[in-house]
Motif scaffolding. Structure first.
Motif, PDB file in Angstrom:
ATOM      1  N   VAL A 131       0.823  -1.213   0.000  1.00  0.00           N
ATOM      2  CA  VAL A 131       0.000   0.000   0.000  1.00  0.00           C
ATOM      3  C   VAL A 131       0.859   1.266   0.000  1.00  0.00           C
ATOM      4  CG1 VAL A 131      -1.912  -1.189   1.144  1.00  0.00           C
ATOM      5  CG2 VAL A 131      -0.272   0.089   2.542  1.00  0.00           C
ATOM      6  N   GLY A 132       2.160   1.107  -0.261  1.00  0.00           N
ATOM      7  CA  GLY A 132       3.046   2.251  -0.427  1.00  0.00           C
ATOM      8  C   GLY A 132       3.558   2.874   0.851  1.00  0.00           C
ATOM      9  N   LEU A 133       3.609   2.089   1.928  1.00  0.00           N
ATOM     10  CA  LEU A 133       4.023   2.652   3.214  1.00  0.00           C
ATOM     11  C   LEU A 133       5.223   1.913   3.815  1.00  0.00           C
ATOM     12  CD1 LEU A 133       0.584   3.409   4.925  1.00  0.00           C
ATOM     13  CD2 LEU A 133       2.155   5.030   3.867  1.00  0.00           C
ATOM     14  N   GLY A 146      -4.001  11.693   6.663  1.00  0.00           N
ATOM     15  CA  GLY A 146      -5.256  10.955   6.587  1.00  0.00           C
ATOM     16  C   GLY A 146      -5.206   9.841   5.563  1.00  0.00           C
ATOM     17  N   GLY A 147      -4.646  10.146   4.394  1.00  0.00           N
ATOM     18  CA  GLY A 147      -4.531   9.120   3.363  1.00  0.00           C
ATOM     19  C   GLY A 147      -3.645   7.968   3.785  1.00  0.00           C
ATOM     20  N   GLN A 149      -3.121   7.015   6.916  1.00  0.00           N
ATOM     21  CA  GLN A 149      -3.854   6.253   7.923  1.00  0.00           C
ATOM     22  C   GLN A 149      -4.862   5.304   7.274  1.00  0.00           C
ATOM     23  OE1 GLN A 149      -5.122   8.265  11.650  1.00  0.00           O
ATOM     24  NE2 GLN A 149      -4.234  10.100  10.746  1.00  0.00           N
ATOM     25  N   GLN A 150      -5.536   5.775   6.206  1.00  0.00           N
ATOM     26  CA  GLN A 150      -6.498   4.895   5.548  1.00  0.00           C
ATOM     27  C   GLN A 150      -5.794   3.748   4.819  1.00  0.00           C
ATOM     28  OE1 GLN A 150      -9.212   3.726   6.081  1.00  0.00           O
ATOM     29  NE2 GLN A 150     -10.752   5.096   5.203  1.00  0.00           N
ATOM     30  N   ARG A 151      -4.592   3.982   4.322  1.00  0.00           N
ATOM     31  CA  ARG A 151      -3.810   2.895   3.714  1.00  0.00           C
ATOM     32  C   ARG A 151      -3.453   1.844   4.772  1.00  0.00           C
ATOM     33  NH1 ARG A 151      -1.357   3.948  -1.391  1.00  0.00           N
ATOM     34  NH2 ARG A 151      -2.064   5.950  -2.213  1.00  0.00           N
ATOM     35  N   VAL A 152      -3.090   2.304   5.953  1.00  0.00           N
ATOM     36  CA  VAL A 152      -2.819   1.365   7.049  1.00  0.00           C
ATOM     37  C   VAL A 152      -4.080   0.574   7.377  1.00  0.00           C
ATOM     38  CG1 VAL A 152      -2.160   1.140   9.482  1.00  0.00           C
ATOM     39  CG2 VAL A 152      -0.978   2.796   8.023  1.00  0.00           C
ATOM     40  N   ALA A 153      -5.218   1.269   7.427  1.00  0.00           N
ATOM     41  CA  ALA A 153      -6.484   0.604   7.755  1.00  0.00           C
ATOM     42  C   ALA A 153      -6.835  -0.444   6.704  1.00  0.00           C
ATOM     43  CB  ALA A 153      -7.597   1.639   7.875  1.00  0.00           C
ATOM     44  N   ILE A 154      -6.583  -0.147   5.425  1.00  0.00           N
ATOM     45  CA  ILE A 154      -6.853  -1.122   4.363  1.00  0.00           C
ATOM     46  C   ILE A 154      -5.923  -2.325   4.491  1.00  0.00           C
ATOM     47  CG2 ILE A 154      -6.678  -1.507   1.868  1.00  0.00           C
ATOM     48  CD1 ILE A 154      -7.695   1.403   1.520  1.00  0.00           C
ATOM     49  N   ALA A 155      -4.648  -2.072   4.756  1.00  0.00           N
ATOM     50  CA  ALA A 155      -3.700  -3.173   4.949  1.00  0.00           C
ATOM     51  C   ALA A 155      -4.133  -4.046   6.122  1.00  0.00           C
ATOM     52  CB  ALA A 155      -2.288  -2.620   5.174  1.00  0.00           C
ATOM     53  N   THR A 178      -6.669  12.378  -2.782  1.00  0.00           N
ATOM     54  CA  THR A 178      -6.294  11.283  -1.883  1.00  0.00           C
ATOM     55  C   THR A 178      -7.378  10.214  -1.890  1.00  0.00           C
ATOM     56  OG1 THR A 178      -5.072  12.819  -0.475  1.00  0.00           O
ATOM     57  CG2 THR A 178      -5.664  10.696   0.488  1.00  0.00           C
ATOM     58  N   GLY A 179      -8.637  10.639  -1.893  1.00  0.00           N
ATOM     59  CA  GLY A 179      -9.750   9.690  -1.939  1.00  0.00           C
ATOM     60  C   GLY A 179      -9.700   8.833  -3.186  1.00  0.00           C
TER      61      GLY A 179
END
Length: 230
Positions: A131-133, A146-147, A149-155, A178-179
């Motif tokens: 997810v690019g992190l 925020g974006g 954090q949402q990538r972390v949440a998806i992972a 970002t959305g």
């Protein structure tokens, strides 16, 4: 034909308020097959988020039958529901719901640790890279945008490779660009894992990215159509 991964039969939800009984869901019938992407579309107050929370086992229906991944939710205790979520359901919320005292890596590894997986942190590291992190493994949520954090949440939601992904307005707290990036990521990962995606939204354009669009109003399904997914 395989059984649906989500089956709702006569689903009802009524809540008590000072004004009396309020009917949130009024007898929903809905079947979702494995691998589909389905948008639940409707205005605020239509019942779409309540429907999603019932499918996730986070809200109790007051009537009807709910079956998720072959398991009937009625009569299950909280431990049983938590076990079902851990094994079969990944959830992405609008407000991320990350543990603030844990790093990105620890947040993603958490569901795997609950399952006793030996390679929890290695798997979490790989997912965050996807997810690019990869460069944010040891950052805490407050140190992420925020974006991010949402990538972390998806992972985290995908860490246990669940067959069902539930997303409640996943771009609601993000800016437009970002959305869009988050949605591209979510659909890409869903297709790769061949999971079912149920996406709650009020955005028609976002809904049309799904194979199927279920429109709700006043606690009822108003239409259920196959869409032209982009």
């Amino acid at each position: 034909m395989s059984p649906p991964i989500v089956s709702l039969e006569g689903l009802k939800l009524s809540l008590q308020s000072r004004a009396g009984n309020v009917d949130i869901l009024r007898g929903i019938d809905l079947q979702i097959t494995q691998g589909q992407s389905v948008a639940i579309l409707g205005p605020s107050g239509s019942g779409k988020t309540s429907l999603l929370m019932i499918v996730a086992g986070l809200e109790r229906a007051t009537g009807g039958k709910v079956t998720v991944a072959g398991t009937t939710l009625q009569g299950m205790n909280e431990d049983g529901l938590a076990l079902l979520r851990g094994e079969k359901i990944g959830i992405v919320f609008q407000s991320f719901h990350l543990v603030p005292t844990m790093t990105a890596l620890e947040n993603v590894a958490l569901p795997l640790e609950f399952q006793g997986k030996d390679e929890a942190f290695a798997t979490a590291t790989d997912l965050l890279g996807e997810v690019g992190l990869a460069h944010r493994l040891h950052h805490f949520p407050a140190e992420l945008s925020g974006g991010e954090q949402q990538r972390v949440a998806i992972a985290r939601a995908l860490s246990t490779n669940p067959p069902l992904i539930l997303a409640d307005e996943p771009t609601g707290n993000l800016d437009g660009e970002t959305g869009r990036q988050i949605i591209e990521l979510l659909f890409s990962l869903q297709r790769r894992s061949q999971a079912t995606l149920v996406l709650v939204t009020h955005d028609d354009k976002l809904a049309e990215r799904c194979e199927r669009v279920v429109r709700m109003a006043d606690g009822n399904i108003r239409s259920d159509d196959m869409a032209s997914a982009a």
